[in-house]
Write an enzyme that holds these catalytic residues in place. Structure first.
Site, PDB file in Angstrom:
ATOM      1  N   LEU A 126       0.813  -1.227   0.000  1.00 39.58           N
ATOM      2  CA  LEU A 126       0.000   0.000   0.000  1.00 39.58           C
ATOM      3  C   LEU A 126       0.848   1.280   0.000  1.00 39.58           C
ATOM      4  O   LEU A 126       0.304   2.378  -0.152  1.00 39.58           O
ATOM      5  CB  LEU A 126      -0.981  -0.006   1.173  1.00 39.58           C
ATOM      6  CG  LEU A 126      -2.020  -1.143   1.133  1.00 39.58           C
ATOM      7  CD1 LEU A 126      -2.996  -1.042   2.292  1.00 39.58           C
ATOM      8  CD2 LEU A 126      -2.767  -1.185  -0.187  1.00 39.58           C
ATOM      9  N   ASP A 183       9.291  -8.844   3.103  1.00 43.15           N
ATOM     10  CA  ASP A 183       9.011  -8.934   1.668  1.00 43.15           C
ATOM     11  C   ASP A 183       9.621  -7.773   0.881  1.00 43.15           C
ATOM     12  O   ASP A 183       9.630  -6.621   1.310  1.00 43.15           O
ATOM     13  CB  ASP A 183       7.507  -8.969   1.408  1.00 43.15           C
ATOM     14  CG  ASP A 183       7.206  -9.111  -0.069  1.00 43.15           C
ATOM     15  OD1 ASP A 183       7.675 -10.089  -0.671  1.00 43.15           O
ATOM     16  OD2 ASP A 183       6.537  -8.231  -0.637  1.00 43.15           O
ATOM     17  N   HIS A 230       9.806 -13.857   1.530  1.00 41.74           N
ATOM     18  CA  HIS A 230      10.213 -13.500   0.174  1.00 41.74           C
ATOM     19  C   HIS A 230      11.509 -14.275  -0.023  1.00 41.74           C
ATOM     20  O   HIS A 230      12.548 -13.906   0.505  1.00 41.74           O
ATOM     21  CB  HIS A 230      10.433 -11.988   0.078  1.00 41.74           C
ATOM     22  CG  HIS A 230      11.030 -11.545  -1.217  1.00 41.74           C
ATOM     23  ND1 HIS A 230      10.346 -10.778  -2.125  1.00 41.74           N
ATOM     24  CD2 HIS A 230      12.253 -11.750  -1.763  1.00 41.74           C
ATOM     25  CE1 HIS A 230      11.129 -10.532  -3.174  1.00 41.74           C
ATOM     26  NE2 HIS A 230      12.287 -11.120  -2.970  1.00 41.74           N
ATOM     27  N   ASN A 237       9.120  -9.241  -9.294  1.00 46.48           N
ATOM     28  CA  ASN A 237      10.012 -10.110  -8.546  1.00 46.48           C
ATOM     29  C   ASN A 237       9.206 -11.000  -7.603  1.00 46.48           C
ATOM     30  O   ASN A 237       8.500 -10.465  -6.758  1.00 46.48           O
ATOM     31  CB  ASN A 237      11.003  -9.257  -7.732  1.00 46.48           C
ATOM     32  CG  ASN A 237      12.121 -10.106  -7.145  1.00 46.48           C
ATOM     33  OD1 ASN A 237      12.297 -11.255  -7.520  1.00 46.48           O
ATOM     34  ND2 ASN A 237      12.859  -9.529  -6.216  1.00 46.48           N
ATOM     35  N   ASP A 283       0.217  -9.786  -4.730  1.00 53.23           N
ATOM     36  CA  ASP A 283       1.455  -9.009  -4.635  1.00 53.23           C
ATOM     37  C   ASP A 283       1.251  -7.648  -5.319  1.00 53.23           C
ATOM     38  O   ASP A 283       2.147  -7.125  -5.976  1.00 53.23           O
ATOM     39  CB  ASP A 283       2.642  -9.773  -5.245  1.00 53.23           C
ATOM     40  CG  ASP A 283       3.986  -9.171  -4.859  1.00 53.23           C
ATOM     41  OD1 ASP A 283       4.028  -8.218  -4.049  1.00 53.23           O
ATOM     42  OD2 ASP A 283       5.019  -9.651  -5.391  1.00 53.23           O
TER      43      ASP A 283
HETATM   44  O1  DOR Z   1       7.577  -7.279  -7.705  1.00 54.24           O
HETATM   45  C1  DOR Z   1       7.701  -7.016  -6.528  1.00 54.24           C
HETATM   46  N1  DOR Z   1       7.366  -5.824  -6.030  1.00 54.24           N
HETATM   47  N2  DOR Z   1       8.194  -7.953  -5.725  1.00 54.24           N
HETATM   48  C2  DOR Z   1       8.505  -7.695  -4.451  1.00 54.24           C
HETATM   49  O2  DOR Z   1       8.967  -8.580  -3.785  1.00 54.24           O
HETATM   50  C3  DOR Z   1       8.330  -6.341  -3.904  1.00 54.24           C
HETATM   51  C4  DOR Z   1       7.317  -5.601  -4.637  1.00 54.24           C
HETATM   52  C5  DOR Z   1       7.319  -4.115  -4.350  1.00 54.24           C
HETATM   53  O3  DOR Z   1       7.387  -3.720  -3.180  1.00 54.24           O
HETATM   54  O4  DOR Z   1       7.218  -3.352  -5.300  1.00 54.24           O
HETATM   55 ZN    ZN Z   2       5.378  -8.276  -2.308  1.00 50.04          ZN
END
Ligand code: DOR
Ligand code: ZN
Length: 431
Positions: A64, A153, A180, A278, A305
């Protein structure tokens, strides 16, 4: 205030059948007071047109961005986007600025969520202070402040001994640890899966960076009895490890994202960071293994995610842009359209993975529609087709790879704790 919901069909979570009925909910008790017909007395009536009534969706993995990165998303915009996506509860990750690593910041999140009056927001607290991987946070105090899980994460906990200590303390505190999984000595500066990385001349994130850390943490979870929750599983070997751990009786749950179920790195033919996420989009063999694990229940829950970023950030190209895609407003229609409609899975099983099982995995209320149960409900229109258009999102983030995809199964109305938190056009509410 009692609200009656007419014109919907309730999904039976045991046999998957649909039954026309009215639901009576109360925003004081926050409970479902009755299941009956149009004769149930109420203060207001919401009239649906044959929508399916499902227990409110629960996403255990969203970002968020608030506090600290409010240009990407705020708690209010994220919670409203979630309500529009049919979600009544979302668990937000701690990689904010400051991070969610002490009780005061968790209180801020809860207060903002309360003020927004949309989807309920449940904070996930950091495992380590400032998410730096050095020193554990105070798990008991964070639980007291409302944390539903712990996670660093965005990054993996690189030090095995520290992870062991975290799992021991989490078992004591009674909180799941959402990992993660990424061994940075293997992923380095990687940005894409092997084939796409080769095609575009960019560095790779190998699948082993993920599965090696999952293997480590499964062994540590088995030692400690802690509940290990594996975030965004993306590779075949990771699915196999989770399956093995479950067979061995390890306390483990796992999630899969809509993008790892529906996309592969074949889609990345040019330098467009909308595809940068990711863990990265993998190959077809990995996608099919994730799908198989999702269908057989090895991967218990869908989590989006949801990772909003600004357009400017994503325009920097794959090497420089941040990882992440939004997903909260499109996940149900996408999985309904591309998994349920072609007959790969039932609506019942998708509902279990999006509501019932997330509630069970994170010990939350909800996940079922029953008299006396919490009034967290989403009404989904399975007939109307729409083309996904980020311009219509409630989220500030428009970074979705699914723009232009046709889908059906958008939410017409969402009710959280007996309160109407979202209605789409055409839904009638009478006093
Ligand atoms: O794609 C991702 N975005 N993977 C993650 O582990 C973190 C997340 C982010 O906070 O943007
Ligand atoms: Zn995430």
């Amino acid at each position: 205030m009692k609200l009656r919901i007419d014109g919907g069909r309730i999904l039976d979570l045991v046999d998957g059948s649909l039954t026309s009925a009215s639901l009576l909910v109360d925003d004081q008790s926050g409970l479902i007071e009755a299941i009956g017909d149009v004769s149930l007395p109420a203060d207001r009536v919401l009239t649906l047109h044959n929508e399916v009534l499902l227990p409110g969706f629960i996403d255990v993995h969203v970002h968020l961005r608030d506090p600290g990165f409010e240009d990407k998303e705020t708690i209010a915009t994220g919670a409203r986007a979630a309500a529009a996506g049919g979600f009544t509860q979302i668990a937000c990750m701690p990689n904010t600025n400051p991070p969610l690593d002490e009780p005061g910041v968790l209180k801020y999140v809860r207060d903002q969520a309360e003020a927004a009056g949309a989807s309920q927001v449940l904070p996930i607290a950091a495992i380590t202070k400032s998410q730096k991987g050095g020193e554990l946070t105070d798990f008991a105090a964070l639980k007291e402040a409302g944390a539903v899980a712990l996670s660093d994460d965005g990054k993996g906990v690189q030090n095995g001994a520290l992870m062991l200590a975290a799992l021991e303390a989490a078992a004591k505190a009674g909180l799941p640890v959402a990992i993660h999984a990424e061994d940075e000595s293997l992923s380095g500066k990687g940005v894409l899966n092997k084939a796409a990385a080769k095609r575009l001349g960019l560095p790779e994130i190998p699948g082993a960076a993920e599965s090696a850390m999952i293997a480590r943490d499964i062994l540590l979870a088995a030692e400690t009895g802690a509940h290990l929750h594996v975030c965004h599983v993306s590779v075949e070997s990771a699915v196999a490890l989770v399956r093995w751990a479950k067979q061995r009786g390890v306390r483990i749950t796992a999630e899969v994202t809509p993008h790892h179920l529906l996309l592969t790195d074949d889609i990345i033919t040019r330098d467009d960071a909308v595809y940068k996420v990711n863990p990265p989009l993998r190959g077809e063999r990995d996608r099919l293994a994730c799908l198989e694990g999702f269908l057989d229940g090895t991967l218990d829950v869908v989590a989006t995610d949801h990772a909003p970023h600004t357009q400017g950030e994503k325009e920097q190209g794959i090497a420089a842009a941040p990882f992440g895609m939004v997903g909260i407003e499109t996940v149900f229609p996408l999985l309904y359209t591309y998994l349920v409609l072609p007959g790969l899975m039932s609506l019942r099983d998708l509902t279990l993975r999006m509501s019932t099982q997330p509630a069970q995995a994170f010990s939350l209320r909800g996940g079922v529609i029953r008299v006396g149960g919490v009034a967290d409900i989403t009404a989904v229109d399975l007939e109307q087709e729409r083309v996904i258009d980020p311009a219509g999102f409630y989220s500030k983030g428009h970074n979705t790879p699914f723009a232009g995809w046709p889908a059906t199964g958008f939410s017409s109305a969402t009710i959280s704790r007996g309160k109407l938190i979202h209605t789409s056009e055409g839904v009638e509410l009478s006093e």
